[in-house]
Write a protein that holds these residues in place. Structure first.
Motif, short mmCIF file in Angstrom:
data_model
loop_
_atom_site.label_atom_id
_atom_site.label_comp_id
_atom_site.label_asym_id
_atom_site.label_seq_id
_atom_site.Cartn_x
_atom_site.Cartn_y
_atom_site.Cartn_z
N ALA A 570 0.78 -1.28 -0.12
CA ALA A 570 -0.03 -0.04 0.01
C ALA A 570 0.93 1.25 -0.05
N PHE A 571 2.14 1.02 0.47
CA PHE A 571 2.87 2.30 0.69
C PHE A 571 4.02 2.52 -0.46
N VAL A 572 3.83 1.53 -1.43
CA VAL A 572 4.91 1.57 -2.41
C VAL A 572 4.66 2.52 -3.27
N GLY A 573 5.56 3.42 -3.67
CA GLY A 573 5.31 4.27 -4.88
C GLY A 573 4.94 4.05 -6.37
N SER A 574 4.08 4.75 -6.95
CA SER A 574 3.89 4.10 -8.26
C SER A 574 3.72 5.50 -9.04
N PRO A 575 4.17 5.22 -10.34
CA PRO A 575 4.37 6.32 -11.59
C PRO A 575 3.06 6.93 -11.81
N LYS A 576 2.09 6.06 -11.71
CA LYS A 576 0.82 6.56 -12.35
C LYS A 576 -0.13 6.48 -10.98
N SER A 577 -1.16 7.48 -11.28
CA SER A 577 -2.37 7.50 -10.20
C SER A 577 -3.56 6.73 -10.68
N GLY A 578 -4.84 6.74 -9.93
CA GLY A 578 -5.74 6.18 -10.49
C GLY A 578 -5.88 4.47 -10.65
N LYS A 579 -6.58 3.98 -11.33
CA LYS A 579 -7.07 2.85 -11.36
C LYS A 579 -5.60 1.86 -11.66
N THR A 580 -4.53 2.37 -12.30
CA THR A 580 -3.60 1.51 -12.67
C THR A 580 -2.42 1.37 -11.45
N ALA A 581 -2.45 2.31 -10.64
CA ALA A 581 -1.68 2.50 -9.63
C ALA A 581 -1.22 1.17 -8.82
N VAL A 582 -2.14 0.51 -8.38
CA VAL A 582 -2.25 -0.80 -7.68
C VAL A 582 -1.64 -1.83 -8.26
N TYR A 583 -1.44 -1.64 -9.81
CA TYR A 583 -0.74 -2.81 -10.45
C TYR A 583 0.62 -2.57 -10.38
N TYR A 584 1.03 -1.19 -10.49
CA TYR A 584 2.76 -0.95 -10.39
C TYR A 584 3.24 -1.39 -9.01
N LYS A 585 2.25 -1.13 -8.07
CA LYS A 585 2.61 -1.55 -6.64
C LYS A 585 2.81 -3.18 -6.35
N GLN A 586 1.86 -3.81 -7.08
CA GLN A 586 1.97 -5.28 -7.06
C GLN A 586 3.15 -5.85 -7.86
N VAL A 587 3.33 -5.05 -8.79
CA VAL A 587 4.52 -5.56 -9.69
C VAL A 587 5.88 -5.43 -8.96
N THR A 588 5.78 -4.46 -8.05
CA THR A 588 7.16 -4.18 -7.35
C THR A 588 7.20 -5.03 -6.02
N ARG A 589 5.83 -5.39 -5.72
CA ARG A 589 6.08 -6.48 -4.48
C ARG A 589 6.44 -7.64 -5.14
N MET A 590 5.83 -8.10 -6.15
CA MET A 590 6.37 -9.46 -6.92
C MET A 590 7.72 -9.62 -7.34
N SER A 591 8.19 -8.44 -7.72
CA SER A 591 9.55 -8.47 -8.07
C SER A 591 10.61 -8.49 -6.99
N SER A 592 10.21 -8.09 -5.88
CA SER A 592 11.20 -8.24 -4.73
C SER A 592 11.15 -9.79 -4.19
N ALA A 593 9.80 -10.22 -4.14
CA ALA A 593 9.59 -11.74 -3.72
C ALA A 593 10.42 -12.50 -4.79
N PHE A 594 10.06 -12.41 -5.88
CA PHE A 594 10.82 -13.25 -7.01
C PHE A 594 12.28 -13.23 -7.02
N ALA A 595 12.99 -11.86 -6.70
CA ALA A 595 14.37 -12.04 -6.59
C ALA A 595 14.76 -12.54 -5.51
N PHE A 596 14.06 -12.43 -4.17
CA PHE A 596 14.44 -13.13 -3.08
C PHE A 596 14.37 -14.67 -3.31
N ALA A 597 13.42 -15.15 -3.72
CA ALA A 597 13.08 -16.56 -3.93
C ALA A 597 14.23 -17.22 -4.90
N ALA A 598 14.49 -16.47 -5.95
CA ALA A 598 15.57 -16.79 -6.97
C ALA A 598 16.92 -16.88 -6.35
#
Length: 846
Positions: A570-598
């Motif tokens: 919820a507190f992750v930055g996003s380059p866009k506001s509105g309805k797409t903002a949540v997707y940028y945040k979740q990509v960032t979250r899953m990117s960190s999760a993937f990098a750690f798991a890898a």
């Protein structure tokens, strides 16, 4: 209590610096200050300060750190790191890393992503697509190509040559088009929506082959002679790599050449050359596209120099040569029959064929460089050819299935309005959007000078697999119309040819399980390649810097994954506001999760991860879906963020993120150490797996967009060949769709009148005439409904043949049943019961 507060202070400081990925010295300073505060202000034991000082000193003083930590680690690392073969080394070194590195970092830079230029065609490229490409599509009859001529007709071949389709990638100075990679892909896409065989014919000379290799590695003499001839179609090229005993293992090809001296007659000039330095080559190749008709054979083989005639090593390595197919000993002409496609493809072979050294691509200086040359060029071609054909299948399936599902009725309702059908249409639209977005972003990279080898593997696997899915769903929705092949079946040939795309340019199973993550982990990771090279070079200092950075990287991603998992990003930055903002945040979250798991996968399994192909495949799936999600966001941004396209964006991104989550879940569930898997899961998914697949209502919105002539639909199927001819099986769809939509209200009115007993008649035509006679509808409305029904019938009718399954006659003569005429041929008598007859009449009661 004081001790707990002190620990909490130090812990918060540690989490903060790890989350922001602060440098080691800054992190150490902050932890030191936190510990000092706990001791001086909170009364904690000074022992804590001493322990922290010692630990930080060991970490920050390089001689001490190397002696106590990294040198012992280095010794272990060298033992467990598997040696890298020359072919593996060349594959790792080939191409470049690009946006994939950002996804591997756990902190994607979205400003960088959106600063990549949106792909555009030049005026010349657009004119070629609107002109010669459109003309070529009009000339193509895929049924005739596939079932009658078994090849493109001669006038089509000549048009392809004359218009420069075979020279799209060749530079203008040699007579080629010098198109961008984006334009090249769009040309292939458009042709593929009309004929797969024609698309492959155009695609191959512009992909991995003599033209590409000559431009990058050829001698000036080779370029000046061959490139103008290739550009104009004077020469037809093929490239022979695959052998019966070596398919995906191209490095294991058994074909060989021996450096020697010999004599030969040049088939191009007729001149005889005696006692020249050359190679005596023996080979057997198969699956070679354009091979049966090629005039120039690009050949890959292993080269040996037992007599030291070249003055170097005896085992030289894979070498590529260019051989005129008229040369003595070259055997071509026989054909394979790949699925139902009939593009020219076949085997070729030769035994002890002598060729001069000057026929090696690049000349003598490039002997033994063939594998590097091939993998570098492959990283470009795999982003274009098959992904473009997959995009074409997605566009074709979306266009035809959406229209058909609105035109075709069952139980008085358009079949697309049944939820089971709209679910399939949503998948078609969403996957088509994903495929187009994924390729567009990769083409952007190519056109700014990148050669993204990892992304090329992602595109090849995931686009062709999505092609399989969209065609399966399209076949399901069309049902019997798609099952019975014939001139009016626009899906069957693509469906039957799926195994070709799945198999060529690297089998999909191996691409997924061995290449995407296997190559990505080495190339895209900020530290792994440096660590591996330090082990190969016995460079302890380089290993020290890399491994400390790697440890910090892993810890940071673990902290970031945990914090974002607990907060839902919820507190992750996003380059866009509105309805797409949540997707940028979740990509960032899953990117960190993937990098750690890898990282944990590589650390815990070491070199054995290379052989844990199922685990490697799941990590590859996670990386791939992160790429697809960001490509979709980029496409939406580049298209101007149209509000009406939002359902496609939502379905596509949510599906990609959900698939990424499930891939990580599979990796954690199947890790050989259940305890480590459990611990990683607590960090990656601290509150459980929270991402969900798209909601049903999102899919319904996508389906509705495809079942109407909307701007969103037009954008989705851009660069598809769209005939406007009503006699064309695809061209009629738009006419029928518009006519059906325009008369839906009238049809509803007529059905209601029939139920109320106000509109009577045995046949649909009788009832329509009765409605006019009673003033229920006007003559103009009668004409509109009649035309809509005729067009609908034309769409839903299935090809039929004579008793020998020859001579398809639908559209040649006219069959009249119960007053409803439609193009057809005389057929054998059918059951004459009222139920059987009425079942074939649109709108008739059953």
């Amino acid at each position: 209590m004081t001790a707990l507060i002190s620990v909490a202070i130090v812990l918060v400081a540690f989490l903060a610096v790890a989350y922001v990925r602060a440098p080691l010295w800054f992190s150490s300073l902050l932890v030191l200050l936190g510990t000092a505060f706990a001791v001086l202000a909170r009364g904690a034991s000074p022992v804590w300060l001493g322990v922290v000082v010692v630990v930080l000193a060991v970490l920050n003083l390089k001689p001490l750190r190397r002696a106590l930590i990294t040198n012992p680690l280095f010794g272990v690392f060298k033992k467990i790191t598997p040696p890298m073969s020359q072919t593996e080394q060349e594959a790792v070194d080939a191409g470049t890393v690009w946006w994939d590195r950002d996804l591997f970092s756990g902190k994607p830079d979205y400003a960088r992503l959106h600063n990549f230029p949106a792909p555009q065609l030049t005026a010349e490229e657009q004119a070629f697509i609107d002109g010669p490409t459109e003309q070529l599509c009009k000339m193509l009859d895929d049924w005739k190509i596939t079932h009658e001529t078994k090849d493109l007709e001669q006038h089509v071949w000549q048009f392809i040559k004359d218009q420069g389709f075979l020279g799209m990638i060749i530079k203008k100075e040699y007579g080629g088009k010098e198109f961008s990679n984006y334009a090249h892909a769009r040309v292939v896409t458009k042709i593929a929506t009309r004929s797969g065989s024609a698309a492959v014919t155009v695609m191959v000379p512009n992909s991995l082959g003599p033209g590409e290799l000559l431009q990058h590695y050829g001698t000036e003499q080779q370029k000046n002679y061959y490139l103008p001839r290739l550009a104009k179609g004077v020469e037809i090229p093929c490239f022979a790599l695959t052998s019966p005993e070596a398919g995906s293992d191209a490095g294991g090809i058994p074909d060989y050449g021996v450096v020697t001296r010999g004599s030969y007659t040049d088939p191009r000039t007729g001149e005889r050359h005696e006692n020249v330095l050359g190679i005596r080559v023996s080979w057997e190749k198969r699956y070679i596209t354009l091979g049966p008709i090629a005039t120039i054979l690009g050949l890959a083989f292993k080269l040996y120099d037992p007599d030291g005639l070249l003055g170097g090593k005896k085992d030289i390595g894979i070498t590529c040569a260019l051989i005129p197919t008229e040369h003595e000993g070259v055997e071509i002409g026989r054909r394979h029959y790949p699925a139902t496609s009939v593009f020219q493809n076949g085997p070729n072979w030769g035994n002890n064929v002598f060729i001069p050294m000057e026929w090696v691509i690049g000349g003598k200086d490039y002997v033994g460089q063939g594998w590097r040359m091939l993998v570098e060029c492959l990283s470009v071609g795999r982003c274009i050819s098959l992904p473009a054909m997959s995009v074409a299948s997605g566009k074709l399936a979306a266009f035809t299935t959406g229209a058909y599902a609105r035109i075709r009725n069952q139980f008085g309702l358009a079949i697309g309005k049944f939820e089971g059908v709209d679910e399939a249409i949503a998948r078609i639209g969403g996957y088509a959007y994903q495929m187009d977005a994924a390729q567009r972003l990769a083409l952007t990279g190519l056109d700014i000078g990148e050669k993204p080898s990892v992304l090329s593997g992602i595109l090849k696997y995931h686009n062709t697999e999505r092609m399989r899915k969209v065609l399966n769903d399209a076949m399901d929705v069309h049902a019997g119309k798609a099952v019975c092949i014939g001139p009016n079946n626009y899906l069957a040939h693509g469906y039957q040819a799926i195994p070709v795309a799945i198999t060529v340019e690297g089998a999909n199973i191996l691409t997924r399980s061995m290449i995407i993550f296997g190559q990505g982990a080495i190339r895209c990771h900020p530290y792994v390649l440096t660590e591996m090279r330090s082990a190969m070079n016995n460079d302890g200092a380089a290993f020290d810097s890399a491994v400390i950075g790697h440890i910090g990287f892993t810890v940071s991603n673990a902290v970031r994954a945990l914090v974002m998992g607990l907060t839902g990003a919820a507190f992750v930055g996003s380059p866009k506001s509105g309805k797409t903002a949540v997707y940028y945040k979740q990509v960032t979250r899953m990117s960190s999760a993937f990098a750690f798991a890898a990282d944990m996968g590589m650390a815990s399994l070491g070199g054995s991860l290379k052989f844990k192909e199922k685990l490697s495949a799941r990590l590859g799936d996670a990386l791939s879906n992160l790429y697809i999600a960001t490509a979709v966001l980029k496409k939406y941004h580049d298209d101007g963020m149209p509000e009406e396209d939002l359902p496609l964006l939502q379905w596509s991104v949510q599906t990609a993120l959900y698939d990424c989550q499930m891939a990580l879940d599979g990796f954690l569930s199947n890790h050989p150490s259940p305890l480590l898997g459990w611990l990683m899961r607590r960090l990656v998914f601290p509150l459980g797996m929270s991402l969900r697949a798209p909601a049903d209502y999102v899919g319904t919105k996508v389906a509705k967009l495809l079942m109407e002539p909307t701007a969103t639909r037009d954008r989705l199927v851009e660069y598809m060949y769209r005939s406007t001819d009503e006699s064309d099986p695809i061209g009629v769809l738009d006419h029928a769709l518009k006519a059906v939509i325009a008369t839906e209200g009238l049809e509803h009115k007529l059905r209601k009148a029939q139920r109320d007993g106000k509109n009577v008649g045995l046949t649909a035509m009788d009832r329509l005439d009765d409605a006019v006679a009673k003033g229920l509808i006007s003559k103009e409305e009668h004409a509109a409904v009649t035309r809509a029904r005729q067009l609908k019938r034309q769409v839903i009718m299935v090809d039929d043949f004579d008793g020998n399954l020859e001579n398809p006659d639908l559209g040649v003569t006219t069959r009249v049943i119960l007053g409803h005429s439609a193009p057809a041929a005389p057929v054998a008598p059918k059951p004459s019961t009222p139920e059987a007859v009425l079942a074939e009449v649109p709108g008739a009661p059953v």
